[in-house]
Scaffold this active site. Structure first.
Site, PDB file in Angstrom:
ATOM      1  N   SER A   1       0.868  -1.181   0.000  1.00  0.00           N
ATOM      2  CA  SER A   1       0.000   0.000   0.000  1.00  0.00           C
ATOM      3  C   SER A   1       0.898   1.222   0.000  1.00  0.00           C
ATOM      4  O   SER A   1       2.075   1.143   0.384  1.00  0.00           O
ATOM      5  CB  SER A   1      -0.879   0.005   1.264  1.00  0.00           C
TER       6      SER A   1
ATOM      7  N   TYR B   1      -2.281  -0.953  10.381  1.00  0.00           N
ATOM      8  CA  TYR B   1      -2.284  -1.138   8.926  1.00  0.00           C
ATOM      9  C   TYR B   1      -0.979  -0.634   8.321  1.00  0.00           C
ATOM     10  O   TYR B   1      -0.344  -1.323   7.508  1.00  0.00           O
ATOM     11  CB  TYR B   1      -3.471  -0.391   8.315  1.00  0.00           C
TER      12      TYR B   1
END
Length: 260
Positions: free
Chosen positions: A144, A157
């Site tokens: 990401s 995350y």
């Protein structure tokens, strides 16, 4: 479209929707057979049907990517069904809630890290022996843009995606002598259910406002489509990328270029 993966076997985790489903469809459209993996209560039927409509075989496997037995199970089922694994795409992930770091729940932190990071390690561990026996393969991990910059209020995350990047590069060096290439993509804002959840997390009262703010932050002024991530993944798995390993492909409409 030319078939770059005729009769190859591609395992896709997190295959029930979003980038995972788009990836399964993209590989099937280029001749691959698909092993679609997701948690057992996720609706894999849509992915399987889409693959079969493209004329390819599909096997649905319910598995918890944090569980060693389940991960070894999906690798074994792939080999039992098709006799090989050519490509592993690790896309399974969760976002987790929005909390300041001092308020972030410990159990939630552990869960996010388990799915997003431990699951990637276990997946590579499970398929690498089969790839070594065949003399090569390709692994693509989904990280990401959160692996490349700070991610306020989603510390688990962000940490997990930094870990994915690190494991990708470490595995690439270890496995290069065996003909196994390992790369990752770093998606920017993409039109998926996870992104809808992120919008709600950042602005529960007006998620549309969060959507618009993120959209405007992207130089291309739009979210990506899942199919655009699938295209990048397919490229990295193909022979067109035969000299690419240990690479981090940022697929973000120019978002991270503004951070440099």
């Amino acid at each position: 479209m030319a078939e770059r993966f005729p009769d190859k076997v591609v395992v896709v985790t997190g295959a029930a929707g979003g980038i995972g489903r788009a990836t399964a469809e993209r590989f099937a459209s280029e001749g691959a057979n698909i092993v679609a993996v997701d948690v057992s209560d996720s609706p894999l039927d849509g992915t399987v049907e889409a693959v079969r409509r493209l004329g390819r075989e599909a096997l649905a496997v319910g598995a918890d990517v944090t569980d060693t037995a389940d991960v070894q199970g999906y690798a074994r089922e792939a080999i039992d069904k098709f006799g090989r694994i050519d490509v592993l795409v690790q896309n399974a992930a969760i976002l987790g809630p929005n909390h300041p770091l001092e308020d972030y729940p410990e159990q939630t932190f552990d869960k996010v890290m388990a799915i997003n990071a431990r699951g990637v390690w276990l997946g590579m561990k499970a398929v690498v022996p089969a790839m070594k026996r065949r003399g090569g393969g390709s692994i693509i991990n989904t990280a990401s843009t959160a692996a490349l910059a700070a991610s306020p209020f989603i510390i688990a995350y962000g940490a997990s995606k930094h870990a994915v990047l690190g494991m990708t590069q470490t595995a690439a060096v270890e496995l290069a002598p065996h003909g196994i290439r390992v790369n990752c993509i770093c998606p920017g804002p993409t039109d998926t259910a996870m992104m809808r959840g992120a919008e709600r997390g950042y602005n529960p009262d007006d998620p549309d406002q969060a959507h618009e703010a993120w959209r405007q932050s992207v130089p291309l002024q739009r979210y990506a489509e899942p199919s655009e991530m699938a295209a990048a993944i397919a490229f990295l798995a193909s022979d067109d990328a035969s000299y690419i390993t240990g690479s981090v492909y940022t697929v973000d409409g120019g978002l991270m270029s503004q951070q440099r």
